[in-house]
Write an enzyme that holds these catalytic residues in place. Structure first.
Site, PDB file in Angstrom:
ATOM      1  N   HIS A 292       0.832  -1.209   0.000  1.00  0.00           N
ATOM      2  CA  HIS A 292       0.000   0.000   0.000  1.00  0.00           C
ATOM      3  C   HIS A 292       0.857   1.246   0.000  1.00  0.00           C
ATOM      4  CE1 HIS A 292      -4.024  -1.593   1.779  1.00  0.00           C
ATOM      5  NE2 HIS A 292      -3.769  -2.017   0.570  1.00  0.00           N
TER       6      HIS A 292
ATOM      7  N   CYS B  83      -2.018  -3.801 -17.985  1.00  0.00           N
ATOM      8  CA  CYS B  83      -2.168  -2.895 -16.844  1.00  0.00           C
ATOM      9  C   CYS B  83      -1.170  -3.171 -15.740  1.00  0.00           C
ATOM     10  CB  CYS B  83      -3.603  -2.933 -16.317  1.00  0.00           C
ATOM     11  SG  CYS B  83      -4.067  -4.562 -15.702  1.00  0.00           S
TER      12      CYS B  83
HETATM   13  C1  PEP Z   1      -0.683  -7.406 -12.336  1.00  0.00           C
HETATM   14  O1  PEP Z   1      -0.582  -8.503 -11.775  1.00  0.00           O
HETATM   15  O2  PEP Z   1       0.090  -7.005 -13.227  1.00  0.00           O
HETATM   16  C2  PEP Z   1      -1.763  -6.473 -11.952  1.00  0.00           C
HETATM   17  C3  PEP Z   1      -2.005  -5.377 -12.641  1.00  0.00           C
HETATM   18  O3  PEP Z   1      -2.457  -6.769 -10.819  1.00  0.00           O
HETATM   19  P1  PEP Z   1      -1.905  -6.551  -9.334  1.00  0.00           P
HETATM   20  O4  PEP Z   1      -0.608  -5.804  -9.405  1.00  0.00           O
HETATM   21  O5  PEP Z   1      -2.952  -5.797  -8.602  1.00  0.00           O
HETATM   22  O6  PEP Z   1      -1.741  -7.956  -8.848  1.00  0.00           O
END
Ligand code: PEP
Ligand code: MG
Length: 524
Positions: A178, A484
């Site tokens: 966080h 993402c």
């Molecule tokens: C990822 O795994 O790249 C993602 C975008 O999700 P998180 O970082 O929230 O696991």
């Protein structure tokens, strides 16, 4: 002496070290019970005052949590038993601790998730008052300092004045924590995974959160080199800002969509909607941070982001709790949590909680251009079960005459099984590559373990080959594919991602300008 770590939020900081791990000051007993009682009342007042000051500057959700803490502190039912125990001879700190521990035990024993989750709030409150009680001798964080220690709590981050610089250097910590997300969104330089030093370093230090390292007791030559790098970084950031308001295009004129990743609805307050192509990922597990949010709270959070985005798309991901993101009262203790009950696996197991989120999403969908995606999908059945729950809740809302809309449903591609056999997922509305998890699972190198950070590389040919394959699959079947994961905002990774065929990235807001500048520098 330079010690290497992992950059968690880019930037440079030069300043005195502040030891986060110094033992908390101990409480000094008073002469009489009346003085002890007065000390407790004043400490509660101090804690309330401090929280009220934080509310002033906090974002919407953080402010909500802080206001809830103030209300609990101001409730006599909480201080009454402690004041009574002082009257019968206990010192203020022991009396407060015992009274709160008793309350906490009651909440923890509840069979309702909501109350069990509140125990974490009570623990926070207990510690804030204990801190205020022993505060006379506690060192405040000096502005501009480099906070150095094992790990750092989000409240400490929020209490620190970052306006004149400073940074965070952690011996352990994680780029996915966080605090790391807060640091990235506020542009506070942060390095994690520095490991232990034989002796606690003191004095001035230079934090290089671009490459990931810290120099203790720097020589004049090191200071000079460091200042040069810091100033080129500032120049590059300044120059990148000119790209912010322009659509992202490569030198050859190839357009790339750049969306933003957010965690809190209030994150959008600091972003101009014109500077991005929408929200490519809203992580909702942070709404689930301390307490499980009810349908109304979630609906309002989603609606706020949708209204901010207007007709631009907002992709909200259903809760991805578990792994390195535990949620009290929801996730389970596991020995290997990254390979355990996280993301969609947990949501499908706890359908009571999942259905609340689904209803909030269906209702919010009428306020904008919503897309919903599921995290950690490994099999087509998981997708069909989740989609069926959306259909069921939609039918229930329709029967009740509640306004709603069914959004397009897509999946994250972050488990290798999906990347290797995407043809089993041809009926999803879109695919979004989660390069953070995809990389850790392909390379068998945990994303939060500094010792294997060199293996956790998105540019490894195996990871890039999977990204290229999924992108090609999307093109063939006419299924939109975006990315993402954090790699999308990393100027060093962007050329390889475009080379793999991607034309749609979603990045942390603080990386938007640099990502667009990096795209503009690519020849093809
Ligand atoms: C990822 O795994 O790249 C993602 C975008 O999700 P998180 O970082 O929230 O696991
Ligand atoms: Mg992920």
């Amino acid at each position: 002496m330079r010690v290497e770590g992992i950059p968690a939020s880019p930037g440079y900081a030069e300043g005195p070290l502040f030891d986060l791990d110094q033992p908390p000051a101990s409480y000094k007993a008073k002469a009489s019970a009346e003085e002890e009682q007065a000390a407790l009342v004043s400490a509660i007042g101090k804690a309330v005052g401090r929280l009220a000051a934080l509310v002033e500057t906090a974002d919407g959700d953080a402010a909500g949590i802080l206001e809830f803490h103030i209300a609990m502190l101001e409730d006599d039912a909480l201080s009454g038993p402690a004041l009574a125990a002082i009257g019968s001879g206990q010192p203020a700190d022991a009396a407060w601790r015992a009274a709160l521990d008793n309350e906490i035990a009651g909440y923890e024993a509840s069979d309702q998730d909501y109350f069990r989750a509140r125990a974490a709030d009570l623990r926070d409150i207990r510690d804030q008052v204990l801190r205020a009680l022993s505060e006379d001798s506690e060192a405040a964080t000096p502005p501009g300092a480099i906070l150095y220690g094992d790990d750092i709590a989000p409240t400490r981050f929020l209490e620190t004045d970052w306006s004149i610089g400073g940074g965070i250097a952690l011996k352990r910590g994680s780029t996915a924590s966080h605090v790391a997300m807060l640091a990235r969104s506020r542009g506070v330089p942060m390095v994690v995974g520095l490991g232990d030093e034989a002796e606690t370093p003191t004095g001035a230090a230079l934090l290089d959160a671009e490459r990931g390292g810290i120099i203790f007791s720097p020589s004049p030559a090191e200071i000079e080199t460091f200042r040069r790098s810091a100033s080129t970084f500032a120049d590059r950031q300044g120059a990148a800002r000119t790209f912010l308001t322009e659509p992202a295009v490569t030198k050859a004129g190839t357009s790339v969509r750049v969306q933003v990743n957010i965690a809190y609805p209030s994150d959008v307050d600091g972003i101009e909607i014109e500077s991005c192509d929408g929200v490519g990922l809203m992580r909702t597990e942070f709404l689930f941070g301390k307490t499980l949010p009810d349908e109304e709270t979630q609906y309002r959070a989603y609606r706020k982001v949708l209204e901010w985005a207007g007709d631009k798309p907002v992709t909200i991901r259903t809760v991805d709790a578990g792994g390195d993101k535990p949620v009290p009262g929801f996730t389970v203790e596991e020995t290997n949590p990254f390979l355990g009950l996280r993301g969609i696996r947990l949501s499908l197991k706890r359908r009571d909680i999942f259905r609340v989120q689904i209803r909030a999403l269906l209702r919010a969908a009428i306020h904008g251009n919503l897309k919903v995606m599921f995290p950690m999908i490994a099999t087509p059945e998981e997708y069909s079960h989740a989609a069926a729950l959306f259909a069921e809740e939609q039918a229930a809302l329709a029967a009740q005459g509640v306004a709603h809309r069914l959004p397009p449903l897509g999946i994250m591609v972050e488990v290798p099984s999906v990347a290797l056999a995407p043809e089993d997922f041809a009926d999803v509305a879109f695919l979004s590559i989660g390069s953070n998890d995809l990389t850790q699972y392909v390379m068998a190198a945990a994303r939060d373990n500094a010792a294997v950070a060199h293996l956790n590389a998105v540019r490894n040919p195996a990871v890039l080959r999977l990204i290229a394959a999924i992108t090609a699959f999307g093109r063939e079947r006419d299924i939109p594919v975006s990315l993402c994961g954090d790699a999308g905002g990393d100027p060093a990774a962007i050329p390889a991602l475009l080379e793999a065929g991607l034309r749609d990235l979603s990045v942390a807001p603080a990386q938007l300008a640099m990502a667009k500048a990096a795209i503009a520098d690519i020849p093809v």
